[in-house]
Design an enzyme around this catalytic site. Structure first.
Site, PDB file in Angstrom:
ATOM      1  N   CYS A   1      -3.261   4.937  -0.868  1.00 53.91           N
ATOM      2  CA  CYS A   1      -3.297   6.276  -1.725  1.00 53.91           C
ATOM      3  C   CYS A   1      -1.768   6.580  -1.896  1.00 53.91           C
ATOM      4  O   CYS A   1      -1.324   7.125  -0.382  1.00 53.91           O
ATOM      5  CB  CYS A   1      -3.995   7.120  -1.214  1.00 53.91           C
ATOM      6  SG  CYS A   1      -3.867   8.737  -2.129  1.00 53.91           S
TER       7      CYS A   1
ATOM      8  N   CYS B   1      -1.146  10.442  -2.052  1.00 55.65           N
ATOM      9  CA  CYS B   1      -1.778  11.922  -0.972  1.00 55.65           C
ATOM     10  C   CYS B   1      -2.291  10.684   0.694  1.00 55.65           C
ATOM     11  O   CYS B   1      -1.467  10.391   0.536  1.00 55.65           O
ATOM     12  CB  CYS B   1      -2.719  12.727  -1.209  1.00 55.65           C
ATOM     13  SG  CYS B   1      -3.789  12.306  -2.355  1.00 55.65           S
ATOM     14  N   SER B   2      -3.748  10.350   0.529  1.00 52.22           N
ATOM     15  CA  SER B   2      -4.001   9.290   1.876  1.00 52.22           C
ATOM     16  C   SER B   2      -5.111   8.944   1.359  1.00 52.22           C
ATOM     17  O   SER B   2      -6.073   8.525   2.072  1.00 52.22           O
ATOM     18  CB  SER B   2      -3.789   9.343   3.292  1.00 52.22           C
ATOM     19  OG  SER B   2      -2.506   9.253   3.143  1.00 52.22           O
ATOM     20  N   CYS B   3      -6.374   9.361   0.308  1.00 49.61           N
ATOM     21  CA  CYS B   3      -7.057   9.618  -0.223  1.00 49.61           C
ATOM     22  C   CYS B   3      -7.599   7.798   0.573  1.00 49.61           C
ATOM     23  O   CYS B   3      -7.079   6.739   0.754  1.00 49.61           O
ATOM     24  CB  CYS B   3      -7.100   9.030  -1.753  1.00 49.61           C
ATOM     25  SG  CYS B   3      -6.842  10.137  -2.860  1.00 49.61           S
TER      26      CYS B   3
END
Lengths: 194, 199
Positions: B105, B108-110
């Site tokens: 991701c 963001c850091s999904c």
């Protein structure tokens, strides 16, 4: 918005990746900040798109320096500051983002589409590295709340979402690695037929 | 790597800020400190890559389940009682000798919490987020995974609410192994796509 968070393809972070095992949380405050942030959005004080956009609005040095859970903490603090210190639960009660759409999808699997040269100052989920690029529709995902308006109190305006595959050469030019592609999940507004 | 781990002493300003936020949300009646402890314990013990490993092991041993999983990941994963936040819609992509999938991701850091738990530090690191879309083969080689030039690499950037799980290749040496034994072989990294499973 164009900012530090939009990292795809950036040359600013050249470090090698070294694998390591680790705990879920490195410090007690990380775990508590994680739960408190989920509590804030879970209670409907803000929606997830506002939460993500508040992360993006953090100072770039804070974004990097405070780390992942520090950013979550900073996002909630920023939203509370925006509301003059007020915490107002119940404003957003529907946490699922999928929506049934009456309108049929504009694009079909295997359509060749081009992303718009779209650079809004507010929240968007169109990464910079896939703007104004041509790809092929891979999957259709149905309707989803549109983050670009939902992050700004401008309504859900759900749209069809598509997985669009971009060839490495289209994204990075002739020096791209061979037979590599990136598939990105994109809202219909970001796309037009090529 | 980032500077995430440099300030872990008790006077970390982020710890003090977190205490202030906790007081505020507890005062507002949104949560209790005991409930926070309970949720933390659940994420530290119950929610993790073991759920994803069960999905993969079942797909390896049950061809009909594998077909359902690849056709509709969300429903097939729910068959095993797995679901929740950050798993609203799941897509499972299959690694083969011809195609290698890897998940990121960039914005963001999904990450698919219900099947993999919370993401490891490297997944959230700016180096991974920025580099794996531009030079996936080089990044994978740093994880110790060197792909054949003929293997196509597909990077999936989870930029909306759809979350991805990689179905790794089953090691040839595991013929005849039962589901429980197989689940123990399946690693988090293989389900993100930065590793193969050796057995």
């Amino acid at each position: 918005m164009d900012g530090i968070h939009d990292m795809g393809g950036s040359h600013d972070f050249p470090a090698s990746l070294t694998e390591r095992d680790e705990k879920v949380f490195h410090a007690e405050w990380e775990a508590r900040a994680f739960v408190l942030s989920n509590t804030f959005t879970g209670a409907g004080c803000a929606n997830v798109d506002q939460f993500r956009h508040a992360i993006e609005r953090l100072d770039p040095e804070v974004y990097i320096g405070d780390g992942y859970f520090g950013r979550w903490l900073g996002s909630v603090e920023l939203m509370i500051t925006d509301a003059n210190g007020q915490v107002a639960p119940g404003r957003y009660t529907e946490h699922r983002a999928a929506r049934e759409l009456v309108a049929p999808p504009l694009f079909a699997v295997d359509d060749i589409v081009k992303t718009k040269n779209y650079n809004p100052p507010g929240h968007t989920r169109l990464p910079g590295y896939v703007r104004n690029r041509t790809g092929r529709v891979e999957l259709l995902h149905g309707g989803w709340v549109y983050p670009d308006t939902h992050a700004h109190h401008e309504g859900e305006n759900p749209e069809h979402v598509y997985s669009v595959r971009f060839d490495g050469n289209e994204l990075w030019g002739a020096d791209a690695e061979p037979s590599a592609s990136v598939t990105v999940d994109l809202f219909e507004s970001y796309l037009e037929l090529a | 790597m980032t500077h995430e781990h440099e300030h872990e002493h008790e006077h970390d300003p982020r710890a003090i800020r977190t205490e202030a936020l906790e007081r505020l949300l507890v005062d507002q009646g949104l949560i209790t400190s005991a409930a926070i402890d309970t949720i933390i314990e659940r994420y530290e013990t119950d929610v993790g890559p073991l759920n994803g490993a069960r999905v993969v092991a079942k797909a390896w041993t049950d061809p009909e389940y594998r077909a359902r999983l690849l056709a509709d990941g969300t429903t097939a994963i729910a068959e095993l009682g797995i679901g929740g936040p950050q798993g609203e819609k799941m897509v499972v992509v299959e690694n083969t000798p011809a195609v290698h999938n890897v998940i990121v991701c960039t914005l963001c850091s999904c990450y698919p919490w219900p099947v993999l738990g919370l993401p490891p530090a490297w997944y959230k690191d700016p180096a991974y987020r920025s580099r794996v879309v531009r030079e996936p083969r080089k990044v994978l080689s740093e994880f110790g995974l060197t792909l054949d030039d003929n293997t196509e690499v597909r990077v999936w950037d989870s930029s909306a609410e759809i979350r991805y799980l990689v179905l790794p290749e089953r090691p040839a040496s595991t013929t005849g192994a039962d589901e429980r034994t197989l689940a123990e072989l399946v690693t988090r990294d293989a389900m993100i796509g930065v590793a193969r499973i050796d057995a």
